[in-house]
Design a protein around this motif. Structure first.
Motif, mmCIF file in Angstrom:
data_model
loop_
_atom_site.group_PDB
_atom_site.id
_atom_site.type_symbol
_atom_site.label_atom_id
_atom_site.label_comp_id
_atom_site.label_asym_id
_atom_site.label_seq_id
_atom_site.Cartn_x
_atom_site.Cartn_y
_atom_site.Cartn_z
ATOM 1 N N LEU A 192 0.837 -1.186 0.000
ATOM 2 C CA LEU A 192 0.000 0.000 0.000
ATOM 3 C C LEU A 192 0.881 1.248 0.000
ATOM 4 C CD1 LEU A 192 -2.812 -0.976 2.550
ATOM 5 C CD2 LEU A 192 -2.926 -0.990 0.037
ATOM 6 N N LYS A 193 0.509 2.234 -0.769
ATOM 7 C CA LYS A 193 1.244 3.497 -0.790
ATOM 8 C C LYS A 193 1.192 4.136 0.593
ATOM 9 C CE LYS A 193 0.219 4.265 -5.684
ATOM 10 N NZ LYS A 193 -0.541 5.073 -6.660
ATOM 11 N N ASP A 194 2.221 4.883 0.883
ATOM 12 C CA ASP A 194 2.399 5.456 2.220
ATOM 13 C C ASP A 194 2.615 6.967 2.089
ATOM 14 O OD1 ASP A 194 3.108 5.942 4.898
ATOM 15 O OD2 ASP A 194 5.177 5.243 4.589
ATOM 16 N N PRO A 195 1.557 7.731 1.817
ATOM 17 C CA PRO A 195 1.727 9.169 1.547
ATOM 18 C C PRO A 195 2.337 9.957 2.701
ATOM 19 C CG PRO A 195 -0.601 8.602 1.776
ATOM 20 C CD PRO A 195 0.144 7.316 1.682
ATOM 21 N N MET A 196 2.247 9.458 3.921
ATOM 22 C CA MET A 196 2.831 10.164 5.066
ATOM 23 C C MET A 196 4.294 9.787 5.285
ATOM 24 S SD MET A 196 -0.330 10.137 7.813
ATOM 25 C CE MET A 196 0.492 11.305 8.894
ATOM 26 N N GLY A 197 4.786 8.818 4.540
ATOM 27 C CA GLY A 197 6.195 8.431 4.643
ATOM 28 C C GLY A 197 6.571 7.817 5.985
ATOM 29 N N ILE A 198 5.703 7.003 6.538
ATOM 30 C CA ILE A 198 5.990 6.357 7.823
ATOM 31 C C ILE A 198 7.035 5.253 7.652
ATOM 32 C CG2 ILE A 198 5.004 5.153 9.801
ATOM 33 C CD1 ILE A 198 3.927 8.007 9.338
ATOM 34 N N PHE A 199 6.902 4.470 6.584
ATOM 35 C CA PHE A 199 7.847 3.378 6.329
ATOM 36 C C PHE A 199 9.073 3.926 5.597
ATOM 37 C CE2 PHE A 199 3.709 1.374 6.753
ATOM 38 C CZ PHE A 199 3.980 0.318 7.608
ATOM 39 N N PRO A 200 10.268 3.400 5.911
ATOM 40 C CA PRO A 200 11.487 3.900 5.269
ATOM 41 C C PRO A 200 11.546 3.534 3.801
ATOM 42 C CG PRO A 200 11.987 1.977 6.582
ATOM 43 C CD PRO A 200 10.566 2.319 6.881
ATOM 44 N N PRO A 201 12.338 4.277 3.016
ATOM 45 C CA PRO A 201 12.499 3.960 1.589
ATOM 46 C C PRO A 201 13.291 2.670 1.403
ATOM 47 C CG PRO A 201 14.037 5.672 2.247
ATOM 48 C CD PRO A 201 13.134 5.434 3.430
ATOM 49 N N PRO A 202 13.354 2.147 0.168
ATOM 50 C CA PRO A 202 14.138 0.928 -0.085
ATOM 51 C C PRO A 202 15.575 1.068 0.417
ATOM 52 C CG PRO A 202 12.796 1.458 -1.986
ATOM 53 C CD PRO A 202 12.659 2.621 -1.047
ATOM 54 N N GLN A 203 16.068 0.005 0.997
ATOM 55 C CA GLN A 203 17.376 0.027 1.645
ATOM 56 C C GLN A 203 18.382 -0.857 0.911
ATOM 57 O OE1 GLN A 203 16.555 -0.904 5.957
ATOM 58 N NE2 GLN A 203 14.460 -0.778 5.164
ATOM 59 N N SER A 204 19.653 -0.582 1.176
ATOM 60 C CA SER A 204 20.738 -1.357 0.571
ATOM 61 C C SER A 204 21.325 -2.345 1.577
ATOM 62 C CB SER A 204 21.853 -0.433 0.077
ATOM 63 O OG SER A 204 21.420 0.354 -0.999
ATOM 64 N N TYR A 205 21.918 -3.396 1.032
ATOM 65 C CA TYR A 205 22.702 -4.352 1.815
ATOM 66 C C TYR A 205 24.178 -4.056 1.553
ATOM 67 C CZ TYR A 205 18.383 -7.170 1.918
ATOM 68 O OH TYR A 205 17.096 -7.618 2.078
ATOM 69 N N TYR A 206 24.976 -4.100 2.611
ATOM 70 C CA TYR A 206 26.414 -3.873 2.478
ATOM 71 C C TYR A 206 27.189 -5.003 3.135
ATOM 72 C CZ TYR A 206 25.218 1.018 1.498
ATOM 73 O OH TYR A 206 24.699 2.164 0.957
ATOM 74 N N TRP A 207 28.363 -5.295 2.564
ATOM 75 C CA TRP A 207 29.358 -6.035 3.321
ATOM 76 C C TRP A 207 30.103 -5.022 4.171
ATOM 77 C CZ3 TRP A 207 29.421 -10.845 4.490
ATOM 78 C CH2 TRP A 207 28.894 -11.785 3.616
ATOM 79 N N ILE A 208 30.157 -5.268 5.467
ATOM 80 C CA ILE A 208 30.908 -4.401 6.369
ATOM 81 C C ILE A 208 31.979 -5.242 7.049
ATOM 82 C CG2 ILE A 208 28.975 -2.833 6.738
ATOM 83 C CD1 ILE A 208 28.439 -4.187 9.406
ATOM 84 N N GLY A 209 33.019 -4.566 7.537
ATOM 85 C CA GLY A 209 34.113 -5.277 8.182
ATOM 86 C C GLY A 209 34.729 -4.452 9.279
ATOM 87 N N GLN A 210 35.656 -5.060 9.989
ATOM 88 C CA GLN A 210 36.419 -4.305 10.967
ATOM 89 C C GLN A 210 37.186 -3.201 10.253
ATOM 90 O OE1 GLN A 210 38.802 -7.322 13.165
ATOM 91 N NE2 GLN A 210 38.042 -6.226 14.960
ATOM 92 N N GLU A 211 37.365 -2.072 10.911
ATOM 93 C CA GLU A 211 38.138 -0.988 10.316
ATOM 94 C C GLU A 211 39.532 -1.507 9.952
ATOM 95 O OE1 GLU A 211 39.147 3.693 11.215
ATOM 96 O OE2 GLU A 211 38.918 2.304 12.901
ATOM 97 N N GLY A 212 39.938 -1.243 8.724
ATOM 98 C CA GLY A 212 41.239 -1.701 8.258
ATOM 99 C C GLY A 212 41.201 -2.987 7.461
ATOM 100 N N PHE A 213 40.024 -3.621 7.381
ATOM 101 C CA PHE A 213 39.944 -4.891 6.650
ATOM 102 C C PHE A 213 40.371 -4.719 5.199
ATOM 103 C CE2 PHE A 213 37.744 -7.750 3.760
ATOM 104 C CZ PHE A 213 38.063 -8.990 4.284
ATOM 105 N N SER A 214 39.867 -3.694 4.529
ATOM 106 C CA SER A 214 40.159 -3.510 3.104
ATOM 107 C C SER A 214 41.630 -3.264 2.857
ATOM 108 C CB SER A 214 39.326 -2.349 2.542
ATOM 109 O OG SER A 214 37.950 -2.648 2.621
#
Length: 283
Positions: free
Chosen positions: A204-226
């Motif tokens: 259902l459309k959400d004209p008041m914007g209660i639900f968040p927009p489409p989201q992304s998935y990320y690979w995350i790691g400990q700082e310095g992994f890359s």
């Protein structure tokens, strides 16, 4: 002869120090949540890393708090997560010790949905049809982000419908029963989900914007992994799994395959693509 032997040893030592970085990075420890969207992402990325020469160890977690704590402490090196919203609080709390490696999918969406034969299209049309829905929105487990957002929507739209707490299994059973009878029903649901495909429902459309927009998935790691694992990072960053493919994998699971079998079938059908992902130039 001794001089020749020393020279050969020296050459061998130099050769070993010049081995590509990924040859020295033997094992990647990967965390995951046993959810229908994250399990395919984890399985596919694991296969790509293994084919690129890595040993991959996977640890499953039951909740985000435990997963993020393990990642921050170094019990696992990488984790797939939706940092934009679903796990935003955990990401925000720990991000000084973590890094985003790469996006791996996009389009996660949660909201209230109805079967496509239902002749309304928006949250603000629910009250005028409350009786047709039996005065309720069928929910899932209490405490989930989806239920929190739906409860907010009931309040903000001043809905006459009651949000019913329950379980994903109970909601699915109610949806199946209603669709079989061509009855009106409103449920809390998400994409990617095999239910969206099997039962032909619409958000259902959400004209008041209660639900968040489409989201992304990320690979995350400990700082310095890359920086410490440049080749592994490039292999991971090459992987991208469209949301529709995640839905297809889970539909196969719902039809009787194990998750491992469904992921393996997807991998087999996309062998050429995986080869391109695996053959990332060494550093």
């Amino acid at each position: 002869m001794k001089t020749l032997w020393k020279a050969l040893c020296a050459v061998a030592m130099v050769g070993m120090t010049m081995l590509p970085a990924h040859a020295q990075e033997k094992t990647i420890t990967m965390g995951t949540m046993s959810w229908e969207d994250l399990t395919p992402i984890t399985g596919i990325t694991k296969k790509v890393l293994e084919d690129a020469g890595y040993t991959v160890k996977v640890t499953e977690f039951s909740e985000w708090g435990i997963a993020y704590a393990a990642l921050s402490k170094g019990d696992v090196q990488i984790l797939a997560s939706q940092t934009d919203y679903v796990a935003h609080d955990y990401w925000d709390k720990n991000k000084s010790r973590l890094e985003k490696i790469s996006p791996v999918s996009h389009g996660l969406f949660q909201g209230v949905a109805v079967p496509k034969y239902v002749t309304i299209d928006s949250m603000d049309q629910l009250n005028d049809n409350a009786d047709k829905f039996g005065g309720k929105i069928v929910g899932i487990e209490p405490g989930s982000g989806l239920m929190r957002d739906t409860a907010n929507s009931v309040k903000e739209y001043d809905l006459k419908l009651q949000l019913i707490e329950g379980s994903t299994a109970a909601m699915t059973a109610a949806l199946k029963s209603a669709v079989d009878r061509q009855e009106w029903i409103a449920v809390t649901i998400w994409e990617p989900s095999w239910m969206m495909q099997k039962y032909d429902v619409k958000f259902l459309k959400d004209p008041m914007g209660i639900f968040p927009p489409p989201q992304s998935y990320y690979w995350i790691g400990q700082e310095g992994f890359s920086a410490e694992n440049p080749h592994a990072r490039e292999v991971i960053a090459s992987v991208y799994v469209p949301l529709a493919d995640i839905t297809t994998i889970n539909a196969a699971v719902n039809e009787g395959k194990s998750m491992d079998e469904a992921v393996a079938a997807w991998i087999e059908a996309h062998a050429d693509l995986l080869k391109r992902w695996e053959n990332i130039k060494s550093y």
